[in-house]
Enzyme design. Structure first.
Site, PDB file in Angstrom:
ATOM      1  N   LYS A  16       0.833  -1.162  -0.031  1.00 29.28           N
ATOM      2  CA  LYS A  16       0.005  -0.024   0.025  1.00 29.28           C
ATOM      3  C   LYS A  16       0.884   1.204  -0.049  1.00 29.28           C
ATOM      4  O   LYS A  16       2.115   1.137   0.273  1.00 29.28           O
ATOM      5  CB  LYS A  16      -0.798   0.062   1.259  1.00 29.28           C
ATOM      6  N   TYR A  56     -12.445  -2.639  -3.159  1.00 31.10           N
ATOM      7  CA  TYR A  56     -12.841  -2.614  -1.701  1.00 31.10           C
ATOM      8  C   TYR A  56     -14.587  -2.386  -1.669  1.00 31.10           C
ATOM      9  O   TYR A  56     -14.857  -2.172  -0.501  1.00 31.10           O
ATOM     10  CB  TYR A  56     -12.217  -1.405  -0.955  1.00 31.10           C
ATOM     11  N   PHE A  64     -15.403   3.459   7.559  1.00 35.45           N
ATOM     12  CA  PHE A  64     -14.376   4.009   6.977  1.00 35.45           C
ATOM     13  C   PHE A  64     -13.935   3.874   5.400  1.00 35.45           C
ATOM     14  O   PHE A  64     -12.610   4.061   5.157  1.00 35.45           O
ATOM     15  CB  PHE A  64     -12.874   2.820   7.751  1.00 35.45           C
ATOM     16  N   ARG A  92      -1.476 -14.305   3.964  1.00 28.25           N
ATOM     17  CA  ARG A  92      -2.250 -13.809   5.152  1.00 28.25           C
ATOM     18  C   ARG A  92      -1.356 -14.035   6.377  1.00 28.25           C
ATOM     19  O   ARG A  92      -1.395 -13.052   7.159  1.00 28.25           O
ATOM     20  CB  ARG A  92      -3.607 -14.538   5.243  1.00 28.25           C
ATOM     21  N   THR A  98      -4.975  -7.922  10.392  1.00 25.58           N
ATOM     22  CA  THR A  98      -5.363  -6.481   9.943  1.00 25.58           C
ATOM     23  C   THR A  98      -5.080  -5.522  10.908  1.00 25.58           C
ATOM     24  O   THR A  98      -4.733  -4.310  10.464  1.00 25.58           O
ATOM     25  CB  THR A  98      -7.067  -6.671   9.727  1.00 25.58           C
ATOM     26  N   ARG A 109       3.192  -6.780   9.265  1.00 23.90           N
ATOM     27  CA  ARG A 109       2.361  -5.787   9.871  1.00 23.90           C
ATOM     28  C   ARG A 109       2.652  -5.759  11.443  1.00 23.90           C
ATOM     29  O   ARG A 109       2.826  -4.835  12.023  1.00 23.90           O
ATOM     30  CB  ARG A 109       0.722  -6.055   9.874  1.00 23.90           C
ATOM     31  N   ASN A 119      -1.628  -0.097   7.198  1.00 21.76           N
ATOM     32  CA  ASN A 119      -1.283  -1.320   7.415  1.00 21.76           C
ATOM     33  C   ASN A 119      -0.511  -2.249   6.452  1.00 21.76           C
ATOM     34  O   ASN A 119      -0.339  -3.291   6.495  1.00 21.76           O
ATOM     35  CB  ASN A 119      -2.470  -2.250   8.186  1.00 21.76           C
ATOM     36  N   HIS A 122      -1.719  -5.583   1.592  1.00 21.99           N
ATOM     37  CA  HIS A 122      -3.011  -6.267   1.498  1.00 21.99           C
ATOM     38  C   HIS A 122      -2.648  -7.824   0.818  1.00 21.99           C
ATOM     39  O   HIS A 122      -1.604  -7.958  -0.052  1.00 21.99           O
ATOM     40  CB  HIS A 122      -3.813  -5.731   0.274  1.00 21.99           C
ATOM     41  N   GLU A 133      -9.417 -10.238  -7.882  1.00 21.30           N
ATOM     42  CA  GLU A 133      -8.527  -8.991  -7.749  1.00 21.30           C
ATOM     43  C   GLU A 133      -7.193  -8.923  -8.970  1.00 21.30           C
ATOM     44  O   GLU A 133      -7.137  -7.859  -9.457  1.00 21.30           O
ATOM     45  CB  GLU A 133      -7.827  -9.104  -6.371  1.00 21.30           C
TER      46      GLU A 133
HETATM   47  P1  RTP Z   1      -6.618  -6.030   3.253  1.00 21.82           P
HETATM   48  O1  RTP Z   1      -7.899  -6.394   2.528  1.00 21.82           O
HETATM   49  O2  RTP Z   1      -6.071  -4.591   2.890  1.00 21.82           O
HETATM   50  O3  RTP Z   1      -5.805  -7.458   3.175  1.00 21.82           O
HETATM   51  O4  RTP Z   1      -6.990  -6.131   4.668  1.00 21.82           O
HETATM   52  P2  RTP Z   1      -7.755  -7.294   5.663  1.00 21.82           P
HETATM   53  O5  RTP Z   1      -8.538  -8.152   4.769  1.00 21.82           O
HETATM   54  O6  RTP Z   1      -6.963  -7.684   6.410  1.00 21.82           O
HETATM   55  O7  RTP Z   1      -8.981  -6.287   6.279  1.00 21.82           O
HETATM   56  P3  RTP Z   1     -10.339  -5.978   5.654  1.00 21.82           P
HETATM   57  O8  RTP Z   1     -11.393  -6.265   6.928  1.00 21.82           O
HETATM   58  O9  RTP Z   1     -10.756  -6.622   4.174  1.00 21.82           O
HETATM   59  O10 RTP Z   1     -10.026  -4.479   5.679  1.00 21.82           O
HETATM   60  C1  RTP Z   1      -9.607  -3.901   4.427  1.00 21.82           C
HETATM   61  C2  RTP Z   1      -8.702  -2.716   4.806  1.00 21.82           C
HETATM   62  O11 RTP Z   1      -9.490  -1.674   5.191  1.00 21.82           O
HETATM   63  C3  RTP Z   1      -8.834  -0.914   6.401  1.00 21.82           C
HETATM   64  N1  RTP Z   1      -9.580  -0.891   7.490  1.00 21.82           N
HETATM   65  N2  RTP Z   1      -9.568   0.064   8.171  1.00 21.82           N
HETATM   66  N3  RTP Z   1     -11.388   0.404  11.375  1.00 21.82           N
HETATM   67  C4  RTP Z   1     -10.781   0.984  10.310  1.00 21.82           C
HETATM   68  O12 RTP Z   1     -10.444   2.092  10.145  1.00 21.82           O
HETATM   69  C5  RTP Z   1     -10.284   0.087   9.307  1.00 21.82           C
HETATM   70  N4  RTP Z   1     -10.691  -1.274   9.132  1.00 21.82           N
HETATM   71  C6  RTP Z   1     -10.202  -1.699   8.015  1.00 21.82           C
HETATM   72  C7  RTP Z   1      -7.398  -1.701   6.422  1.00 21.82           C
HETATM   73  O13 RTP Z   1      -6.394  -0.775   5.700  1.00 21.82           O
HETATM   74  C8  RTP Z   1      -7.707  -2.980   5.980  1.00 21.82           C
HETATM   75  O14 RTP Z   1      -6.428  -3.733   5.434  1.00 21.82           O
END
Ligand code: RTP
Length: 155
Positions: A16, A56, A64, A92, A98, A109, A119, A122, A133
């Protein structure tokens, strides 16, 4: 022959904008290379807003979402395709939880981040989403067919 083509598993992994700005590109690629996965696509890329929104879209109802899209388009990302058995789940694990404060030390991370909104990296959450994707982020001509011959050292 007939029947479906069985493709090796692939994950879409993206460094990112914060990871690029902080100079973590080499460090992150190194972890995937050393683990034993194969790089099949790689580019530095300024993300158009519509692509960030599409990537997304499952989070569109989250509070958010707007900030997340702004973050992803705030600077260039490094878009990658990594291939290998079990690569989606393994990526992962290499990436970590996350929320970086919950991520174990030794994960990307866990070692390099403190904020969920910054973070660093991805990774696709399922093989199906990996293919979705990859289709969003890469043109077919950008996906390189090559063999990394790791035998007999790695499968
Ligand atoms: P990613 O898709 O980036 O690999 O992340 P992830 O699966 O671990 O998490 P996901 O729930 O899919 O969330 C995607 C991205 O959204 C941002 N996020 N911000 N509370 C918040 O402000 C918040 N929660 C999630 C993070 O950048 C997360 O990686």
């Amino acid at each position: 022959s007939t029947g479906p083509v069985i493709r090796a598993e692939r994950s879409y992994v993206m460094i990112k904008p914060d990871g690029v700005q902080r100079g973590l590109v080499g460090e992150i690629i190194t972890r995937f290379e050393r683990k034993g996965f194969q790089l099949k696509g790689l580019k530095l890329f300024q993300t158009p807003e519509d692509l960030a929104k599409e990537h997304y879209k499952d989070l569109a109802s989250k509070p958010f979402y707007g900030k997340l899209v702004d973050y992803i388009i705030s600077g260039p990302v490094v878009a990658m395709i990594w291939e290998g058995d079990g690569v989606v789940a393994s990526a992962r694990k290499l990436i970590g939880a996350t929320n970086p404060l919950a991520a174990e030390p030794g994960t990307i991370r866990g070692d390099f981040a403190v904020e969920v909104g910054r973070n660093v990296v991805h990774g696709s959450d399922s093989p199906e989403n990996g293919e979705r994707e990859i289709g969003l982020w890469f043109e077919e001509t950008e996906v390189v067919e090559w063999t990394r011959d790791m035998t007999p050292w790695l499968k």
